[in-house]
Design a protein around this motif. Structure first.
Motif, PDB file in Angstrom:
ATOM      1  N   GLY A 161       0.818  -1.204   0.000  1.00  0.00           N
ATOM      2  CA  GLY A 161       0.000   0.000   0.000  1.00  0.00           C
ATOM      3  C   GLY A 161       0.848   1.249   0.000  1.00  0.00           C
ATOM      4  O   GLY A 161       2.072   1.173   0.038  1.00  0.00           O
ATOM      5  N   PRO A 162       0.174   2.389  -0.013  1.00  0.00           N
ATOM      6  CA  PRO A 162       0.908   3.645  -0.162  1.00  0.00           C
ATOM      7  C   PRO A 162       1.561   4.097   1.137  1.00  0.00           C
ATOM      8  O   PRO A 162       1.133   3.714   2.229  1.00  0.00           O
ATOM      9  CB  PRO A 162      -0.187   4.633  -0.574  1.00  0.00           C
ATOM     10  CG  PRO A 162      -1.432   4.096   0.042  1.00  0.00           C
ATOM     11  CD  PRO A 162      -1.288   2.609   0.012  1.00  0.00           C
ATOM     12  N   CYS A 163       2.568   4.927   0.996  1.00  0.00           N
ATOM     13  CA  CYS A 163       3.207   5.559   2.135  1.00  0.00           C
ATOM     14  C   CYS A 163       2.150   6.292   2.956  1.00  0.00           C
ATOM     15  O   CYS A 163       2.013   6.061   4.152  1.00  0.00           O
ATOM     16  CB  CYS A 163       4.262   6.541   1.622  1.00  0.00           C
ATOM     17  SG  CYS A 163       5.080   7.484   2.903  1.00  0.00           S
ATOM     18  N   ALA A 164       1.399   7.149   2.296  1.00  0.00           N
ATOM     19  CA  ALA A 164       0.409   7.963   3.004  1.00  0.00           C
ATOM     20  C   ALA A 164      -0.960   7.854   2.351  1.00  0.00           C
ATOM     21  O   ALA A 164      -1.084   7.712   1.136  1.00  0.00           O
ATOM     22  CB  ALA A 164       0.843   9.428   2.998  1.00  0.00           C
ATOM     23  N   VAL A 165      -1.987   7.941   3.184  1.00  0.00           N
ATOM     24  CA  VAL A 165      -3.348   8.094   2.673  1.00  0.00           C
ATOM     25  C   VAL A 165      -3.469   9.525   2.164  1.00  0.00           C
ATOM     26  O   VAL A 165      -3.257  10.475   2.920  1.00  0.00           O
ATOM     27  CB  VAL A 165      -4.375   7.857   3.798  1.00  0.00           C
ATOM     28  CG1 VAL A 165      -5.782   8.194   3.309  1.00  0.00           C
ATOM     29  CG2 VAL A 165      -4.301   6.429   4.301  1.00  0.00           C
ATOM     30  N   GLU A 166      -3.751   9.655   0.875  1.00  0.00           N
ATOM     31  CA  GLU A 166      -3.836  10.998   0.281  1.00  0.00           C
ATOM     32  C   GLU A 166      -5.273  11.409  -0.027  1.00  0.00           C
ATOM     33  O   GLU A 166      -5.631  12.575   0.087  1.00  0.00           O
ATOM     34  CB  GLU A 166      -3.008  11.024  -1.014  1.00  0.00           C
ATOM     35  CG  GLU A 166      -1.521  10.754  -0.779  1.00  0.00           C
ATOM     36  CD  GLU A 166      -0.763  10.431  -2.061  1.00  0.00           C
ATOM     37  OE1 GLU A 166      -1.340  10.616  -3.162  1.00  0.00           O
ATOM     38  OE2 GLU A 166       0.383   9.966  -1.979  1.00  0.00           O
ATOM     39  N   SER A 167      -6.065  10.427  -0.447  1.00  0.00           N
ATOM     40  CA  SER A 167      -7.461  10.731  -0.799  1.00  0.00           C
ATOM     41  C   SER A 167      -8.244   9.427  -0.825  1.00  0.00           C
ATOM     42  O   SER A 167      -7.662   8.342  -0.885  1.00  0.00           O
ATOM     43  CB  SER A 167      -7.518  11.359  -2.203  1.00  0.00           C
ATOM     44  OG  SER A 167      -7.183  10.383  -3.177  1.00  0.00           O
ATOM     45  N   LYS A 168      -9.541   9.562  -0.783  1.00  0.00           N
ATOM     46  CA  LYS A 168     -10.388   8.376  -0.827  1.00  0.00           C
ATOM     47  C   LYS A 168     -10.185   7.629  -2.144  1.00  0.00           C
ATOM     48  O   LYS A 168     -10.061   6.406  -2.173  1.00  0.00           O
ATOM     49  CB  LYS A 168     -11.854   8.808  -0.685  1.00  0.00           C
ATOM     50  CG  LYS A 168     -12.812   7.649  -0.518  1.00  0.00           C
ATOM     51  CD  LYS A 168     -14.168   8.129  -0.047  1.00  0.00           C
ATOM     52  CE  LYS A 168     -15.185   6.982  -0.060  1.00  0.00           C
ATOM     53  NZ  LYS A 168     -16.498   7.449   0.436  1.00  0.00           N
ATOM     54  N   GLU A 169     -10.102   8.395  -3.217  1.00  0.00           N
ATOM     55  CA  GLU A 169      -9.950   7.767  -4.527  1.00  0.00           C
ATOM     56  C   GLU A 169      -8.664   6.942  -4.600  1.00  0.00           C
ATOM     57  O   GLU A 169      -8.652   5.817  -5.081  1.00  0.00           O
ATOM     58  CB  GLU A 169      -9.934   8.856  -5.613  1.00  0.00           C
ATOM     59  CG  GLU A 169      -9.985   8.271  -7.011  1.00  0.00           C
ATOM     60  CD  GLU A 169      -9.550   9.292  -8.063  1.00  0.00           C
ATOM     61  OE1 GLU A 169      -9.420  10.486  -7.706  1.00  0.00           O
ATOM     62  OE2 GLU A 169      -9.339   8.879  -9.221  1.00  0.00           O
ATOM     63  N   GLN A 170      -7.581   7.535  -4.090  1.00  0.00           N
ATOM     64  CA  GLN A 170      -6.289   6.832  -4.121  1.00  0.00           C
ATOM     65  C   GLN A 170      -6.359   5.522  -3.342  1.00  0.00           C
ATOM     66  O   GLN A 170      -5.886   4.484  -3.812  1.00  0.00           O
ATOM     67  CB  GLN A 170      -5.210   7.749  -3.524  1.00  0.00           C
ATOM     68  CG  GLN A 170      -3.885   7.058  -3.261  1.00  0.00           C
ATOM     69  CD  GLN A 170      -3.355   7.361  -1.846  1.00  0.00           C
ATOM     70  OE1 GLN A 170      -4.131   7.657  -0.918  1.00  0.00           O
ATOM     71  NE2 GLN A 170      -2.058   7.269  -1.706  1.00  0.00           N
ATOM     72  N   VAL A 171      -6.961   5.565  -2.169  1.00  0.00           N
ATOM     73  CA  VAL A 171      -6.995   4.363  -1.336  1.00  0.00           C
ATOM     74  C   VAL A 171      -7.914   3.309  -1.952  1.00  0.00           C
ATOM     75  O   VAL A 171      -7.583   2.117  -1.967  1.00  0.00           O
ATOM     76  CB  VAL A 171      -7.437   4.724   0.106  1.00  0.00           C
ATOM     77  CG1 VAL A 171      -7.660   3.456   0.929  1.00  0.00           C
ATOM     78  CG2 VAL A 171      -6.378   5.605   0.762  1.00  0.00           C
ATOM     79  N   MET A 172      -9.034   3.739  -2.490  1.00  0.00           N
ATOM     80  CA  MET A 172      -9.968   2.770  -3.092  1.00  0.00           C
ATOM     81  C   MET A 172      -9.328   2.089  -4.296  1.00  0.00           C
ATOM     82  O   MET A 172      -9.426   0.877  -4.474  1.00  0.00           O
ATOM     83  CB  MET A 172     -11.276   3.462  -3.501  1.00  0.00           C
ATOM     84  CG  MET A 172     -12.123   3.936  -2.332  1.00  0.00           C
ATOM     85  SD  MET A 172     -12.676   2.567  -1.265  1.00  0.00           S
ATOM     86  CE  MET A 172     -13.179   3.491   0.207  1.00  0.00           C
ATOM     87  N   THR A 173      -8.672   2.871  -5.138  1.00  0.00           N
ATOM     88  CA  THR A 173      -7.997   2.296  -6.307  1.00  0.00           C
ATOM     89  C   THR A 173      -6.933   1.297  -5.882  1.00  0.00           C
ATOM     90  O   THR A 173      -6.810   0.202  -6.447  1.00  0.00           O
ATOM     91  CB  THR A 173      -7.330   3.418  -7.143  1.00  0.00           C
ATOM     92  OG1 THR A 173      -8.280   4.440  -7.374  1.00  0.00           O
ATOM     93  CG2 THR A 173      -6.797   2.871  -8.453  1.00  0.00           C
ATOM     94  N   THR A 174      -6.177   1.681  -4.862  1.00  0.00           N
ATOM     95  CA  THR A 174      -5.133   0.781  -4.367  1.00  0.00           C
ATOM     96  C   THR A 174      -5.752  -0.494  -3.808  1.00  0.00           C
ATOM     97  O   THR A 174      -5.296  -1.607  -4.101  1.00  0.00           O
ATOM     98  CB  THR A 174      -4.317   1.478  -3.252  1.00  0.00           C
ATOM     99  OG1 THR A 174      -3.826   2.729  -3.733  1.00  0.00           O
ATOM    100  CG2 THR A 174      -3.140   0.615  -2.821  1.00  0.00           C
ATOM    101  N   ALA A 175      -6.770  -0.331  -2.994  1.00  0.00           N
ATOM    102  CA  ALA A 175      -7.398  -1.483  -2.341  1.00  0.00           C
ATOM    103  C   ALA A 175      -7.950  -2.460  -3.380  1.00  0.00           C
ATOM    104  O   ALA A 175      -7.756  -3.672  -3.280  1.00  0.00           O
ATOM    105  CB  ALA A 175      -8.514  -1.007  -1.409  1.00  0.00           C
ATOM    106  N   GLU A 176      -8.586  -1.906  -4.394  1.00  0.00           N
ATOM    107  CA  GLU A 176      -9.141  -2.767  -5.448  1.00  0.00           C
ATOM    108  C   GLU A 176      -8.015  -3.527  -6.150  1.00  0.00           C
ATOM    109  O   GLU A 176      -8.100  -4.738  -6.372  1.00  0.00           O
ATOM    110  CB  GLU A 176      -9.926  -1.920  -6.454  1.00  0.00           C
ATOM    111  CG  GLU A 176     -10.615  -2.774  -7.515  1.00  0.00           C
ATOM    112  CD  GLU A 176     -11.360  -1.915  -8.545  1.00  0.00           C
ATOM    113  OE1 GLU A 176     -11.164  -0.668  -8.547  1.00  0.00           O
ATOM    114  OE2 GLU A 176     -12.116  -2.492  -9.341  1.00  0.00           O
ATOM    115  N   GLY A 177      -6.970  -2.788  -6.471  1.00  0.00           N
ATOM    116  CA  GLY A 177      -5.834  -3.411  -7.160  1.00  0.00           C
ATOM    117  C   GLY A 177      -5.190  -4.496  -6.316  1.00  0.00           C
ATOM    118  O   GLY A 177      -4.901  -5.601  -6.803  1.00  0.00           O
TER     119      GLY A 177
END
Lengths: 273, 273, 273, 273
Positions: free
Chosen positions: D35-51
């Protein structure tokens, strides 16, 4: 019992004082060695020698054989450089110290130089240590940039056990994570060495810091810590130096620093000529 | 441009001088802080305070909250320790400095202490830095044992940017490969900080070396290098100390060292009260 | 542009594969070098050689000239040691690698050895580097224990620029603050070197860790990271070794490790003969 | 006897296996956290989580509270970030791990997160260690960037002695003189910890190297060395990341790496789900 013998304070209680001719190292008087990183030209060395003589420095440094990280860097004038140093020494009544990097050059270097320097990268070149141990010239042994104090004293033990007791230890900074300075001067090493060994100890503030503006602060600290002297990079025109100009003082700066050092020396019951 | 702002020499040309009440830090006068690693008992602190007062030390250190590597070590007397420090301070007209390790204790520590110490392990405890930044007490910020000078100044920037300009930087040795000393005192940091920042800089020779016999050499070096003061571990009976006794001077040794330091201070145009 | 040329991936895109006679280094096949720290006796070397041959190791290491920290330690059997190695090599159809520490011994070492080793302490012995650069034997260049990757590649550049392109880089751990292991293996160096350079890279897990029980874990890691081989200390009777016995595997342990390494090699599309 | 007790292999012979719900850490199966270093936005986290879900990763990392060297850097979305992580976890049936930096936030972080991370800079924040020791959530304890293995295990001892046995150790590189990599991954620590302790050990190749192109090599090495898992920085668009983008893989690269890791895992008798 530490793993070293002849270098140890147990083996010899009193400080070793090495007679360099016109001066000594290890006694009440402190020794200032100064001069350029590398011998670049006759003119450069003569100008430096004259300047150093004028301000009362008695030993001039200058590299004729330069161990360089890259094969494509300037590696020194070699024998020509040695001759320039020797000529300047004679004209200005100075002693010279220069580095030997190859055992096969030792006779040549010994012929022209009053003190033989073993550089940081060669502190564990045991072949070279044993050979200078057979010489009758004083040896300045720089600390390896990642050597422990114990390893350093064992390197000195190589020289002394081969027969040469005239060893001067030179702290020049160790490699750490800090990047602001070129190396990290281990000021505690002065005190540690004075406890563990009878050998004289000097400090090279120029290589330790890599920044000329820091040289005065660190030089004063070294004398206050109990060092027997300093080896300082001085260049008549630092901005034109072929190597390490950013860490070299000019003659005037060296002259000013020497006055400041004299005050610190007195505060710790030492003297600078 | 360096990544720090308010701590930088560019932001403020003149040295920051912090008013501690009966003395200052950062000006011509040097500050000696002395005292035990940990507050162990009322008797120990009172004896120390009396001894320090007699020899002219104005600020006493002592840990009430001790961050220890092992959960099974002595962690300090906590609030009881703070009260003992405060009582000794009042009786002997001293100032005290003590460490805070938990943001939840900050009000309590601030209530009893004249200077708040942030220890090495908490140099990047940004929560704690921001909170002491809201305090009106001077903050002594120790260098993290593996922090670069830049990271250290950025830690100070946390405090200042939160509103508290009274930050004292304390060099206490960095972690290197050398094992003879507890840490390696980075004496060059004094000069570096004086160039980069306007904040006062002191040195802790006790933690830096971990050996009491080295403290005098390193203390003199620090003053000669330009430090604004020292923080030295002193214990009335070092051999009975609950922690770090091997690096503590006794009162008599501290008294003798103070006399030597006065001479070095004069040599660099500073004074010790 | 990096300061190195001939060693760089920019200069040569494809991996350098060095022909060692019965095997290669740098290609699909991985190279296992094994053997004792020092040549102690004919019997020891013959037993080791027989054991290694039986388990399929093709290159035997063994020191005849040992650079030792103390002048009072065992320094190797010198020419007698070289002869023992050469005899074992002939009898058991192995290749041998041994270290040269003195330029004056280079012809002798080259005469008896298939691969010439430059040890960690000599990585910046530029005299020695230039001389092996004139040799036609492959050179294994160990990383200096405090050398950066850039300095290491520049040391290799010395060899190649003198004419010898057959350089093998050997990571053997760097000096850090951690004391549990003898050195800290820089596993990332494998990947870094593969990006920066075309030269083959092997790892010495024995000197890196200094603990035989850690050798299997670290050896597997090295192969998985992309190393082209390993150099492992193996002694027929580690508990009787004159040096470094605590970090040596015996033949049986080496045999077992080799089987495990074969599986890891396959997982990263490499092979061990 | 080592100075640690409850963390030691002597105290508990068998490996600690921590039950994380849908998977475990410390047993035959390896755990990949990404996962990402930092939570930046809902969209970023959702895209990452799905991937991540699509490629079979079960635990997602993401920082809501970021300890940053400079007070002027991005410090995280705080509670908003925790909520985004929790929502993504629920939608995509993932577990999440996030860092706590302030004891006063511990309840909040515990409420939203499945695993609590103690970051490198807080490894010796003993207050925080004791508090997470009172939690019932698994704790991932990163090694301090200049902590010895012994200090690290003693930090774990703080957590366990306070009552929480679910400690996962995470090697993330130590600070050395080498500057090519962000830190120097101490691969030997995996083996050392497995000998000294029963706790699960994972490796963070992203912070250790600071270079995304080195992550695959070092990840494979870690699994081969015996690590129980990896924590890898993955960002849907590394080039747009608010922090540490240069060391982040994208989803496709992570997917490819996972396939390679499965082969290495099998070679050392482990499995990746």
């Amino acid at each position: 019992m530490p793993p070293f013998k002849l270098v140890s304070r147990e083996h010899q209680r009193e400080d070793t004082v090495i007679d360099l001719g016109s001066c000594t190292i290890g006694g009440e008087q402190l020794l200032i060695i100064a001069g350029p990183c590398a011998v670049e030209s006759k003119e450069q060395v003569m100008t430096t020698a004259e300047g150093l003589k004028n301000i009362g420095v008695q030993v001039m440094r200058g590299g004729a054989y330069k161990p360089r990280t890259s094969p494509y860097s300037f590696h020194g004038l070699r024998e020509e450089g040695l001759k320039i140093l020797a000529e300047a020494a004679q004209i200005y009544d100075l002693m010279v110290i220069t580095e030997v990097v190859d055992v096969r050059d030792l006779d040549l270097v010994s012929h022209y130089s009053h003190i033989i320097q073993i550089g940081s990268r060669n502190m564990q070149n045991f072949t070279l240590l044993s050979e200078v141990g057979l010489s009758n010239k004083p040896v300045l042994l720089k600390r390896g940039f990642a050597a422990t104090i114990e390893e350093w004293l064992l390197a000195a033990e190589y020289v002394i056990s081969a027969g040469n007791k005239q060893v001067i230890l030179c702290e020049r900074g160790i490699r750490t994570f800090e990047t602001y300075t070129r190396n990290t001067l281990d000021i505690s090493a002065v005190s540690a060495l004075k406890t563990l060994s009878h050998l004289p100890v000097i400090v090279d503030p120029s290589h330790a810091t890599g920044r000329k503006e820091m040289v005065p602060s660190v030089s004063k600290a070294s004398i206050a810590a109990g060092a027997d002297g300093l080896m300082i990079e001085v260049h008549p025109k630092p901005e034109e130096a072929l190597c390490d100009g950013f860490q070299s003082l000019n003659i005037e700066e060296m002259s000013f620093l020497k006055l400041e050092l004299e005050k610190v020396a007195l505060a710790v019951n030492r003297k600078i000529l």
